[in-house]
Scaffold this active site. Structure first.
Site, short mmCIF file in Angstrom:
data_model
loop_
_atom_site.label_atom_id
_atom_site.label_comp_id
_atom_site.label_asym_id
_atom_site.label_seq_id
_atom_site.Cartn_x
_atom_site.Cartn_y
_atom_site.Cartn_z
CG HIS A 1 39.33 44.88 38.32
ND1 HIS A 1 38.01 45.25 39.06
CD2 HIS A 1 39.09 44.02 37.72
CE1 HIS A 1 37.00 44.41 38.58
NE2 HIS A 1 37.86 43.50 37.86
CD GLN B 1 39.22 40.02 30.93
OE1 GLN B 1 39.55 41.20 30.70
NE2 GLN B 1 38.57 39.52 31.81
CG ASP C 1 34.22 38.97 36.96
OD1 ASP C 1 33.60 39.42 37.88
OD2 ASP C 1 35.49 39.60 36.57
#
Length: 262
Positions: free
Chosen positions: A45, A147, A175
């Site tokens: 990100h 993840q 998320d």
């Protein structure tokens, strides 16, 4: 070349970390001296690339803080490049099932255990072949953290935990909360119940649970449940909020910011 972060997780010693999003070797070195056990260099990100990750690894190297690198995707080519510049611990995003976890592990291992290409003469990781027997030693020092960030990944967690070579599982609260229908609200009771259940499940399977959460009360709660690598802040957020608070004390009108995961 021993991976002390991997050793700490294996020994069950909780590791407290900070997220690096500024994509700067200068700020990375500044924060490497702050006292955190690990620093996450984020390639998902942020505007990081292999070159900027390299300079941050070099900046952090003289300090006790251990670098963890998140690639933008579970891509064996990108992973190969990150390993060659010296990454030993990877946080692989959006792993949905055991097959994807297995692919991540294979990308970090030299054959026959995996598919990592051999280019040690060109690699900082081997100190350009100055580390004796690097090719024989490297596989054992790789630390793979995957993840889980969706309901599908949560459903497949038992199978992911069975994958050999996965050292830890990181729960992505931002998320996950979005996937559960609570975008921007990771503290929703249903999200928190899922996170807490996953932490216990991961630890019971003999793997290291991890998470990023800037809420200190929740961070301590996760540590009590058995989380072993917990990031408790983000450099961009720390800088922005501190600057806004200072400006406000001198009369500036700062834009209201809604508290979030970070």
């Amino acid at each position: 070349m021993e991976n002390s972060f991997k050793a700490a997780l294996k020994a069950g010693r909780p590791q407290i970390g900070l997220w690096l999003g500024l994509s700067s070797s200068y700020s990375a070195e500044l924060l490497a001296g702050a006292g955190f056990d690990w620093l996450l260099i984020d390639g998902e990100h942020t505007p990081n690339n292999v070159q900027t990750v390299l300079t941050q690894l070099q900046a952090i190297a003289p300090y006790p803080s251990q670098p963890v690198v998140r690639p933008s995707w579970n891509d064996p080519v990108q992973i190969k490049q990150l390993l060659d510049v010296g990454t030993q611990t990877l946080l692989v995003p959006m792993v949905q099932n055991a097959d994807e976890a297995r692919e991540a592990v294979r990308a970090t291992r030299y054959p026959p255990a995996g598919i990592r290409g051999v280019g040690s003469a060109l690699a900082r990781a081997s100190r350009w072949n100055r580390i004796p027997d690097y090719l024989q030693k490297a596989n054992d020092q790789m630390c793979v953290l995957v993840q889980i960030e969706t309901r599908e990944a949560m459903k497949n967690l038992p199978q992911i935990l069975d994958v050999e070579g996965v050292d830890g599982v990181f729960i992505g609260p931002a998320d996950l909360s979005a996937d559960m229908g609570y975008a921007g609200n990771p503290q929703h009771p249903e999200v928190q119940a899922a996170i807490e259940q996953a932490i216990v499940q991961i630890r019971e399977a003999g793997k290291a649970p991890g998470i990023l959460i800037a809420n200190e009360q929740l961070a301590k709660r996760y540590l009590e449940l058995g989380a072993l690598f917990v990031a408790v802040g983000v450099d961009t957020t720390l800088l922005a909020r501190a600057a806004e608070a200072l400006a406000a004390r001198f009369g500036a009108q700062a834009t209201a910011v809604k508290p979030g995961v970070y």
